[in-house]
Design an enzyme around this catalytic site. Sequence first.
Site, PDB file in Angstrom:
ATOM      1  N   LYS A  21      38.780  49.763  48.386  1.00  0.00           N
ATOM      2  CA  LYS A  21      39.951  48.909  48.582  1.00  0.00           C
ATOM      3  C   LYS A  21      40.695  48.707  47.255  1.00  0.00           C
ATOM      4  O   LYS A  21      41.913  48.876  47.197  1.00  0.00           O
ATOM      5  CB  LYS A  21      39.500  47.566  49.173  1.00  0.00           C
ATOM      6  N   SER A  22      39.971  48.369  46.206  1.00  0.00           N
ATOM      7  CA  SER A  22      40.620  48.119  44.909  1.00  0.00           C
ATOM      8  C   SER A  22      41.361  49.363  44.430  1.00  0.00           C
ATOM      9  O   SER A  22      42.482  49.276  43.907  1.00  0.00           O
ATOM     10  CB  SER A  22      39.568  47.747  43.861  1.00  0.00           C
ATOM     11  N   ARG A  26      45.614  50.108  44.064  1.00  0.00           N
ATOM     12  CA  ARG A  26      46.182  50.507  42.767  1.00  0.00           C
ATOM     13  C   ARG A  26      46.872  51.858  42.860  1.00  0.00           C
ATOM     14  O   ARG A  26      47.907  52.081  42.211  1.00  0.00           O
ATOM     15  CB  ARG A  26      45.069  50.521  41.709  1.00  0.00           C
ATOM     16  N   GLY A  93      44.627  39.188  48.343  1.00  0.00           N
ATOM     17  CA  GLY A  93      44.755  38.616  47.003  1.00  0.00           C
ATOM     18  C   GLY A  93      45.116  39.673  45.971  1.00  0.00           C
ATOM     19  O   GLY A  93      45.875  39.410  45.033  1.00  0.00           O
ATOM     20  N   ARG A 121      44.857  29.957  48.334  1.00  0.00           N
ATOM     21  CA  ARG A 121      44.221  30.522  47.134  1.00  0.00           C
ATOM     22  C   ARG A 121      45.075  30.284  45.874  1.00  0.00           C
ATOM     23  O   ARG A 121      46.289  30.344  45.922  1.00  0.00           O
ATOM     24  CB  ARG A 121      43.939  32.008  47.355  1.00  0.00           C
ATOM     25  N   SER A 166      38.231  38.125  35.921  1.00  0.00           N
ATOM     26  CA  SER A 166      38.934  38.514  37.141  1.00  0.00           C
ATOM     27  C   SER A 166      39.762  39.766  36.882  1.00  0.00           C
ATOM     28  O   SER A 166      40.652  39.769  36.020  1.00  0.00           O
ATOM     29  CB  SER A 166      39.849  37.375  37.601  1.00  0.00           C
ATOM     30  N   ASP A 314      31.817  40.466  45.346  1.00  0.00           N
ATOM     31  CA  ASP A 314      32.168  40.603  46.770  1.00  0.00           C
ATOM     32  C   ASP A 314      30.940  40.877  47.646  1.00  0.00           C
ATOM     33  O   ASP A 314      31.032  40.827  48.877  1.00  0.00           O
ATOM     34  CB  ASP A 314      33.183  41.739  46.951  1.00  0.00           C
TER      35      ASP A 314
HETATM   36  C1  S3P Z   1      39.607  42.758  43.050  1.00  0.00           C
HETATM   37  C2  S3P Z   1      39.049  41.875  42.155  1.00  0.00           C
HETATM   38  C3  S3P Z   1      38.115  40.818  42.551  1.00  0.00           C
HETATM   39  C4  S3P Z   1      37.533  41.055  43.946  1.00  0.00           C
HETATM   40  C5  S3P Z   1      38.587  41.462  44.920  1.00  0.00           C
HETATM   41  C6  S3P Z   1      39.274  42.728  44.478  1.00  0.00           C
HETATM   42  C7  S3P Z   1      40.552  43.784  42.539  1.00  0.00           C
HETATM   43  O1  S3P Z   1      38.793  39.580  42.571  1.00  0.00           O
HETATM   44  O2  S3P Z   1      36.840  39.921  44.392  1.00  0.00           O
HETATM   45  O3  S3P Z   1      38.012  41.676  46.201  1.00  0.00           O
HETATM   46  O4  S3P Z   1      40.831  44.764  43.258  1.00  0.00           O
HETATM   47  O5  S3P Z   1      41.024  43.627  41.407  1.00  0.00           O
HETATM   48  P1  S3P Z   1      38.987  38.699  41.239  1.00  0.00           P
HETATM   49  O6  S3P Z   1      39.886  39.431  40.337  1.00  0.00           O
HETATM   50  O7  S3P Z   1      39.620  37.415  41.728  1.00  0.00           O
HETATM   51  O8  S3P Z   1      37.635  38.484  40.681  1.00  0.00           O
END
Ligand code: S3P
Length: 427
Positions: A21-22, A26, A93, A121, A166, A314
């Site tokens: 997902k991350s 990106r 988020g 959030r 983060s 996560d």
């Molecule tokens: C993520 C960073 C994490 C993670 C989120 C995905 C990202 O959050 O919990 O599911 O893709 O950068 P935080 O940056 O709030 O720790």
Amino acid sequence: MEKHLKPILALNGTITVPGDKSISHRAVMFGSIADGQTTINGFLTGEDCLSTISCFKKLGVHIQQDGEKVTVEGKGLAGLNPSSEDLYVGNSGTTIRLMLGILANTPFTSTLTGDDSIAKRPMNRVTQPLMQMGALIDGNDSGNKVPLQIQGGRTKGIQYTSPIASAQVKSAIILAGLEGEGITSVKEPVKSRDHTERMLEAFGVKVENDGLTVSVEGGQKLTGTHIEVPGDISSAAFFIVAGAIVPNSEITLKKVGLNPTRTGILDVLEAMGADVSYENVNHDASEPYGDLLIKTSSLKGTTIKGDLIPRLIDEIPIIALAATQAEGQTIIQDAHELRVKETDRIKTVVNELKKMGADIEATEDGMIINGKTPLHGASVQSYGDHRIGMMLSIASCIAEGETTLTNSEAIAVSYPTFFEQLKTLAN
Ligand code: S3P
């Protein structure tokens, strides 16, 4: 949607979990602000990543998505256009926080909104440093909550010390710094996932890494490229734990991302005594990956804290389930960030696992679990949180009797094929 879940006697077979997902987010974002075309293979078609595509389309980027293959016609940052509609990020988020970093340099106003979970959030972790860089941001609760309006312009580099580990905060500031004046650096208390740093390099950007500090010089251009997205270890985590706790199981998970900033769950399961082995590991790829083999294991309790937390943040809901099946006590601490995820995951994990018979207590920054306890079916809910929904579905595999899971549709946020793949392994 309500799911009626029955216990499962064994899980066997091979699956390829969906894309990370991350990395998928990106790839679309960086492709959009790059010059030239970016092709993506293995893209996660979960709702969160589709929200990212939808937002960048509204900003005028031409993006074609055909299942896991995506083509992005990048126009450079200067090529983004104002959107006539609000940019709706759904539950994501990562979409909102990284996009704020990008929009800090666009010379127009954008409005960002999201679902009920996003509305709760905190956004000031990103909006405050971006305002220090020169972006004009307004929103509910003094720019802390959506809807947020951002008016970008030419930002100025900052040397930012983040109070939290983060990757979303680090990435937003670095993305803003790319178009800004001078050098931007972010220092974290503990290293968070480094997909932004790795992928920016693939797009031709020079990123300095010095311990816990990441820096970029403003004025660098991104050049379109090809991105291969490995499987998401955060999705694999549900089947890694399932393989370990469901009797008579042997599961192979193909091409799972093994970036060391994400593999904390493997370290923890090893400490707990899980039988996990590796095959076909490629450490040389920009994002390392390999196949994982998991067999039913006798687990023992452990302590999870400190620098390990960002490497498995996560995965804590599913680790908590594993801990209910481990002999002895498991202590999870320093995980206060769980309180501001899609739900307050300390509260939701503890509430729902208790209903199934677990011996689990919340602490301010984590939880304490005593095992091993037999679980029983119950009426549980995801609270609209995908990872809570999947953790409870895996819990139902070992519970006695039927489990009813409400709001199971939330799982499509990150793992639209979750129940199909569970069924494949259960047959
Ligand atoms: C993520 C960073 C994490 C993670 C989120 C995905 C990202 O959050 O919990 O599911 O893709 O950068 P935080 O940056 O709030 O720790």
